[in-house]
Enzyme design. Structure first.
Site, PDB file in Angstrom:
ATOM      1  N   HIS A  22       0.796  -1.283  -0.005  1.00 18.12           N
ATOM      2  CA  HIS A  22       0.102   0.067  -0.048  1.00 18.12           C
ATOM      3  C   HIS A  22       0.887   1.319   0.027  1.00 18.12           C
ATOM      4  O   HIS A  22       0.449   2.214  -0.209  1.00 18.12           O
ATOM      5  CB  HIS A  22      -0.904   0.049   1.293  1.00 18.12           C
ATOM      6  N   GLY A  44      -6.033   1.237  -3.796  1.00 17.42           N
ATOM      7  CA  GLY A  44      -6.945   0.166  -4.563  1.00 17.42           C
ATOM      8  C   GLY A  44      -7.144   0.195  -6.162  1.00 17.42           C
ATOM      9  O   GLY A  44      -7.246  -0.683  -6.885  1.00 17.42           O
ATOM     10  N   THR A  84     -25.650   9.950  -1.504  1.00 15.59           N
ATOM     11  CA  THR A  84     -25.218   8.712  -2.034  1.00 15.59           C
ATOM     12  C   THR A  84     -25.340   7.298  -1.406  1.00 15.59           C
ATOM     13  O   THR A  84     -25.782   7.369  -0.042  1.00 15.59           O
ATOM     14  CB  THR A  84     -23.707   8.711  -2.698  1.00 15.59           C
ATOM     15  N   ARG A  85     -25.225   6.201  -2.137  1.00 13.68           N
ATOM     16  CA  ARG A  85     -25.361   5.050  -1.751  1.00 13.68           C
ATOM     17  C   ARG A  85     -24.438   4.683  -0.459  1.00 13.68           C
ATOM     18  O   ARG A  85     -24.754   4.219   0.610  1.00 13.68           O
ATOM     19  CB  ARG A  85     -25.383   3.750  -2.747  1.00 13.68           C
ATOM     20  N   ASP A 142     -11.029   9.244  -2.864  1.00 15.92           N
ATOM     21  CA  ASP A 142     -10.122   9.279  -3.890  1.00 15.92           C
ATOM     22  C   ASP A 142     -10.058  10.762  -4.286  1.00 15.92           C
ATOM     23  O   ASP A 142     -10.936  11.750  -4.546  1.00 15.92           O
ATOM     24  CB  ASP A 142     -10.909   8.493  -4.912  1.00 15.92           C
ATOM     25  N   ARG A 164     -10.341  15.616  -7.300  1.00 13.89           N
ATOM     26  CA  ARG A 164     -10.557  16.647  -6.229  1.00 13.89           C
ATOM     27  C   ARG A 164      -9.397  17.746  -6.396  1.00 13.89           C
ATOM     28  O   ARG A 164      -9.434  18.907  -5.901  1.00 13.89           O
ATOM     29  CB  ARG A 164     -10.768  16.021  -4.934  1.00 13.89           C
ATOM     30  N   ASP A 172      -7.609  10.455   3.700  1.00 13.89           N
ATOM     31  CA  ASP A 172      -8.446   9.935   4.856  1.00 13.89           C
ATOM     32  C   ASP A 172      -8.846  11.178   5.470  1.00 13.89           C
ATOM     33  O   ASP A 172      -8.309  12.190   5.831  1.00 13.89           O
ATOM     34  CB  ASP A 172      -7.501   9.027   5.960  1.00 13.89           C
ATOM     35  N   SER A 179     -14.917   2.160   1.136  1.00 10.70           N
ATOM     36  CA  SER A 179     -15.625   2.025   0.063  1.00 10.70           C
ATOM     37  C   SER A 179     -14.772   1.317  -1.438  1.00 10.70           C
ATOM     38  O   SER A 179     -13.894   1.902  -1.618  1.00 10.70           O
ATOM     39  CB  SER A 179     -16.385   3.043  -0.765  1.00 10.70           C
ATOM     40  N   ASP A 204     -10.025 -12.117 -16.026  1.00 11.09           N
ATOM     41  CA  ASP A 204      -9.978 -13.343 -16.838  1.00 11.09           C
ATOM     42  C   ASP A 204      -8.730 -13.283 -17.465  1.00 11.09           C
ATOM     43  O   ASP A 204      -8.188 -12.453 -18.158  1.00 11.09           O
ATOM     44  CB  ASP A 204     -10.771 -13.302 -18.050  1.00 11.09           C
TER      45      ASP A 204
END
Length: 458
Positions: free
Chosen positions: A156, A161, A262-263, A294, A298, A314, A388, A398
């Site tokens: 990391h 991610g 948002t969700r 993220d 921004r 963070d 998230s 694949d």
């Protein structure tokens, strides 16, 4: 589960790559600088299992090719003064392991992260000199039934991610003999890597570097650290997710022109609210929720879409538990929204200035706890982190033998302390979500009851 390691090798770029020292950003070298594991489960056709080394050879060859483009992953970290890190692009290579299991994939049940995963994922020895630790380790494990797992654990300190999944997806493309879709943007100077601070004092208060709240009446989190934890994989249908989002957006003032919640804000707020209830907090208990944002779009100017590194910030949302548990969901979602919206380009630059002015990073890095008897950061009771992965391209990986039958975030949630959680998209791409959550065992049943209480009949 018995797993036997058959071989291990270092895979280097197939062509010469740039050599030299690459500075890391402040976002790269604070917080989690250890490795993050992910595991994919496959049931290839028999054509891919004869001869036995076909899959391993395909992985090795394509990995060598993709490292030409993603050459920082073939390098090594090194320490600088003040526990700062930089990246030595030396093409030493990434680790590739070939393993066998005497078990069948069906023995893993519904693939809920468990101790069985440990032997399926490369283990990193953090007692070794950091200059000797590969930034990426990959393990192929073949099962008796013909199924396989492909797991990787990636530093990391080098990628977030989004960057990790960009690399993995491009590797899969080359394994399928397709051309690279989008090369990475490797210039970390775009996030001021290696630059001096622009100001001696940050322009904002950065609560993510403050101590997290403690339980009322406790002077340390020692007691909470010792409590047994357990993990749950909480599944939510699309309708249940939309129900929560509607609840979060209910009771908005008629003249409110801000965007609807948002969700993520709705589900994370629901998790926060249920955790406070399950932990039986007093009304006045301070509680915090960590959020990872993220920053690619921004900061000004915006970063390239394929910026390769840690383009994250963070932030912390705060509340009193009583406010969370007694007020509508929109309150918790609003506290989360406020924290997310605080992440502007000026805020990011201020956070970098704060870190650039620090003399020592060691208190902000998790690796030191693994290299000694010290205890690392603890974000459990009365707090939690809700990360998230909802918008990441997690599925459909694949390498030429078909897409995975399941993907899991590996052991970091399983091994993680109380309060660690993720929000993943449902595997079927139907708008459903999955929430892997680590919580104190004594709180988990109540948490699950509260979590589904308002949406169980949907």
């Amino acid at each position: 589960m018995k797993v036997t390691l058959k071989s291990s090798c270092l895979v280097q770029p197939s062509e010469p790559t740039w050599h030299g020292s690459m500075p890391l950003t402040e976002s790269d070298q604070t917080g989690v600088v250890t490795h993050i594991p992910t595991i994919y489960f496959y049931k290839p056709s028999q054509d891919w299992l004869t001869p036995q080394d076909t899959i391993f050879a395909t992985l090795k060859t394509s990995l060598s090719k993709v490292l030409v483009h993603f050459y920082p992953l073939a390098g090594r970290l090194r320490w600088l003064d003040g526990s700062r890190l930089e990246l030595d692009c030396n093409a030493k290579g990434v680790q590739l392991i070939d393993a066998r299991s005497e078990s069948n994939l069906d023995d893993l049940g519904d693939f809920t992260p468990s101790p069985d995963f440990h032997d399926l994922i490369p283990q990193i020895n953090y007692l070794a000199p950091i200059e000797e630790i590969p930034l990426l380790s990959v393990q192929l494990t073949k099962f008796q039934c013909g199924g396989i797992t492909l797991s990787y654990t990636i530093s990391h300190a080098v990628v977030d991610g989004q960057s990790a999944l960009h690399f993995i997806s491009e590797w899969a493309r080359l394994a399928r003999h397709e051309p690279l879709a989008a090369p990475p943007s490797l210039d970390r100077k775009l996030l001021l890597a290696g630059d001096p601070p622009s100001a001696q004092q940050p322009c904002f208060h950065h609560a993510q570097f403050d101590p997290m709240p403690l339980l009322i009446g406790q002077l340390t989190n020692e007691n909470e650290r010792k409590k047994e934890t357990t993990i749950a994989m909480l599944k939510m249908s699309k309708i249940q997710v939309e129900t929560l989002r509607n609840q979060a957006n209910a009771n908005r003032p008629p003249n409110d022109t801000s965007r609807p919640h948002t969700r993520y804000e709705a589900v994370a707020g629901h998790i926060w609210k249920c955790a406070s209830r399950a932990r039986k907090h007093s009304h006045s208990q301070p509680t915090a929720m960590g959020i990872c944002v993220d920053i690619r779009k921004r900061v000004q100017p915006p970063l390239p879409e394929k910026f390769f590194g840690n383009a994250i910030a963070d932030v912390i949302a705060y509340s009193r538990s009583g406010e969370l548990t007694t007020r509508p969901l929109g309150y918790a979602a609003g506290r989360i929204r406020e924290a997310i919206d605080s992440v502007t380009s000026e805020y990011v630059n201020s956070a970098f200035d704060f870190l650039k002015n620090l003399e020592d990073f060691s208190s902000l890095q998790d690796i030191h706890a693994l290299r000694s008897n010290q205890q690392g950061p603890f974000y459990g009771n009365p707090n939690l982190w809700v990360i998230s992965w909802m918008d990441l391209p997690l599925y459909g990986l694949d390498f030429g033998w078909g897409k995975e039958i399941f993907m899991a975030p590996g052991t970091h949630v399983c091994d993680g302390p109380d309060g660690d959680s993720l929000i993943l998209p449902g595997y079927d791409g139907d708008g459903s979500l999955v929430v892997p959550l680590c919580l104190q065992a004594e709180c988990m049943e109540d948490f699950k009851k509260f979590f589904y209480q308002d949406i169980q009949n949907i």
